[in-house]
Design a protein around this motif. Sequence first.
Motif, mmCIF file in Angstrom:
data_model
loop_
_atom_site.group_PDB
_atom_site.id
_atom_site.type_symbol
_atom_site.label_atom_id
_atom_site.label_comp_id
_atom_site.label_asym_id
_atom_site.label_seq_id
_atom_site.Cartn_x
_atom_site.Cartn_y
_atom_site.Cartn_z
ATOM 1 N N GLU A 179 0.824 -1.192 0.000
ATOM 2 C CA GLU A 179 0.000 0.000 0.000
ATOM 3 C C GLU A 179 0.869 1.257 0.000
ATOM 4 O O GLU A 179 2.030 1.224 0.404
ATOM 5 C CB GLU A 179 -0.932 0.001 1.213
ATOM 6 C CG GLU A 179 -1.873 -1.189 1.273
ATOM 7 C CD GLU A 179 -2.768 -1.151 2.487
ATOM 8 O OE1 GLU A 179 -2.617 -0.211 3.300
ATOM 9 O OE2 GLU A 179 -3.616 -2.054 2.640
ATOM 10 N N GLY A 180 0.291 2.345 -0.447
ATOM 11 C CA GLY A 180 1.022 3.614 -0.465
ATOM 12 C C GLY A 180 0.402 4.588 -1.437
ATOM 13 O O GLY A 180 -0.153 4.193 -2.465
ATOM 14 N N LYS A 181 0.485 5.842 -1.104
ATOM 15 C CA LYS A 181 -0.040 6.878 -1.976
ATOM 16 C C LYS A 181 1.000 7.236 -3.038
ATOM 17 O O LYS A 181 2.201 7.032 -2.843
ATOM 18 C CB LYS A 181 -0.403 8.115 -1.148
ATOM 19 C CG LYS A 181 -1.493 7.871 -0.120
ATOM 20 C CD LYS A 181 -1.793 9.144 0.670
ATOM 21 C CE LYS A 181 -2.890 8.906 1.705
ATOM 22 N NZ LYS A 181 -3.168 10.134 2.496
ATOM 23 N N VAL A 187 4.393 0.577 1.322
ATOM 24 C CA VAL A 187 4.425 -0.053 2.627
ATOM 25 C C VAL A 187 3.872 -1.470 2.502
ATOM 26 O O VAL A 187 2.758 -1.674 2.000
ATOM 27 C CB VAL A 187 3.582 0.738 3.652
ATOM 28 C CG1 VAL A 187 3.575 0.016 5.005
ATOM 29 C CG2 VAL A 187 4.118 2.151 3.802
ATOM 30 N N LYS A 188 4.663 -2.450 2.954
ATOM 31 C CA LYS A 188 4.195 -3.824 2.961
ATOM 32 C C LYS A 188 3.264 -4.033 4.162
ATOM 33 O O LYS A 188 3.542 -3.553 5.251
ATOM 34 C CB LYS A 188 5.371 -4.794 3.042
ATOM 35 C CG LYS A 188 6.282 -4.768 1.827
ATOM 36 C CD LYS A 188 7.386 -5.800 1.966
ATOM 37 C CE LYS A 188 8.279 -5.810 0.736
ATOM 38 N NZ LYS A 188 9.367 -6.823 0.848
#
Length: 225
Positions: A179-181, A187-188
């Motif tokens: 995930e991440g913007k 980010v795991k």
Amino acid sequence: MGRFLHTAFLIVAAGLLGWINSGRAEEKPVGGKPGEPSFATPQQAYEAFAKAHLDHDWVAAWRCFTPKLQDSVAFECVFQLGLQSAETRKSLGLDDPKNQEKYFRTESEVSPTPEPKTDEERRQAVAAAVRDKPGLYGLLQRVDSESESPTDWKTPLRQVAVKKERAQGVVTRYIFSIEGKPGEPAVKKLSPYDSPVYFQLTKTGWLIDLPTSEESQAYADSLRK
């Protein structure tokens, strides 16, 4: 067709789920008769199954399955291992002719049968091509243990509900995601979810089983809530 029925790896991995074999082998299960040992409760069956994974005792794990689930798991092993990279298959020893003969039956060991027409018959045909089903299952567990979200076999079975000869419980599993913007470091993340486990009461006790169509539908409905 090559001399060994490991050809199933390539065919199934390519998505060609037609007739992969010219016959069915006479079943001589590795690791004892299906249904051994017996378990008095679903909890006992799952605890033995989990312990077998922690001990890397794949024969003991295999004995926790009903015969129908054994066929399904053997098919899944062939399918999933066939999807692995060439490097992974080599590290597992699947490119070694001796291991191919160890895990898969030769053509001389099969007898002619009609071409399978249903998914269940295809699963049975693939499973019959596997000589050492517990061993092949163990190879798939090695792949799982090296994944981003390996199974935690120490998580207990909970919410067990028994209804006559069927039972169901859940265990916590984890799914891996990134995930991440935009513009920010990825980010795991490991997200927990409840995974159902189904059981069938057999003549020798409780064993882990495939879900019935009704159970599968009930689980699908619960995910939509």
